[in-house]
Design an enzyme around this catalytic site. Structure first.
Site, mmCIF file in Angstrom:
data_model
loop_
_atom_site.group_PDB
_atom_site.id
_atom_site.type_symbol
_atom_site.label_atom_id
_atom_site.label_comp_id
_atom_site.label_asym_id
_atom_site.label_seq_id
_atom_site.Cartn_x
_atom_site.Cartn_y
_atom_site.Cartn_z
ATOM 1 N N CYS A 55 92.594 -12.856 -29.542
ATOM 2 C CA CYS A 55 91.926 -12.944 -28.248
ATOM 3 C C CYS A 55 92.742 -13.874 -27.350
ATOM 4 O O CYS A 55 93.073 -14.995 -27.736
ATOM 5 C CB CYS A 55 90.504 -13.492 -28.435
ATOM 6 N N CYS A 58 90.573 -17.224 -26.625
ATOM 7 C CA CYS A 58 90.235 -18.251 -27.622
ATOM 8 C C CYS A 58 91.094 -18.230 -28.876
ATOM 9 O O CYS A 58 90.970 -19.119 -29.715
ATOM 10 C CB CYS A 58 88.765 -18.146 -28.006
ATOM 11 N N CYS A 104 84.734 -10.261 -27.955
ATOM 12 C CA CYS A 104 85.127 -11.293 -28.916
ATOM 13 C C CYS A 104 83.893 -12.111 -29.273
ATOM 14 O O CYS A 104 83.251 -12.679 -28.398
ATOM 15 C CB CYS A 104 86.206 -12.192 -28.316
ATOM 16 N N CYS A 107 84.183 -16.155 -28.331
ATOM 17 C CA CYS A 107 84.085 -16.669 -26.955
ATOM 18 C C CYS A 107 83.297 -15.775 -26.009
ATOM 19 O O CYS A 107 83.050 -16.155 -24.864
ATOM 20 C CB CYS A 107 85.475 -16.933 -26.381
ATOM 21 N N CYS A 127 89.737 0.800 -27.865
ATOM 22 C CA CYS A 127 90.585 0.869 -26.676
ATOM 23 C C CYS A 127 90.494 -0.494 -25.979
ATOM 24 O O CYS A 127 89.470 -0.823 -25.382
ATOM 25 C CB CYS A 127 90.078 2.000 -25.792
#
Length: 140
Positions: A55, A58, A104, A107, A127
């Site tokens: 990510c 984070c 995610c 976060c 995607c």
């Protein structure tokens, strides 16, 4: 994969101002405001390097390059998350469509969407927006 639980606090919680300082304007628009980048413009849509996609907000480990495939859509596509517990799936009824948003878990950043037209036994295509990701080539 975890479903969205509004009662559980995120591991990474920042104010809107702190997110704006941490992210580029494009990353902020996508990760915090559920935007999307234009197809075939993101830095990872055609990358074939080995590594772990994290990510961009984070650093959570999200996808392994071994599950990345060319979907022809212009966005990085993966058949499954690297660590299922690191992503949440939740309904997205924006833009007059019914889709499943990928977020995610650490976060709460918007990553992209998952569709049921992918390869492999699960038949899924995650995607994901390139700017929501950082490729860690040291960990493959």
């Amino acid at each position: 994969m975890a479903t969205h639980d509004t009662q559980k606090p995120r591991d990474v919680q920042l104010s809107d101002e702190e997110w704006r300082e941490r992210l580029t304007p494009e990353q902020y628009e996508i990760l915090r405001k559920q935007g999307t980048e234009r197809a075939f413009t993101g830095q990872y849509w055609n990358v074939k390097e080995d590594g772990v996609y994290r990510c961009a907000a984070c650093g959570a480990e999200l996808f392994d390059s071994k599950t990345k495939f060319d979907s022809g859509t212009g966005w990085p596509s993966f058949s499954e998350p690297m660590v299922a517990e690191n992503v949440e799936l939740r309904p997205d009824r924006s833009l007059f469509m019914q889709r499943t948003e990928v977020v995610c878990r650490r976060c709460g950043g918007h990553l992209g969407h998952v569709f049921d037209d992918g390869p492999g036994p699960a038949g899924q295509r995650f995607c994901i927006n390139s700017c929501a990701l950082d490729l860690d080539t040291q960990k493959s």
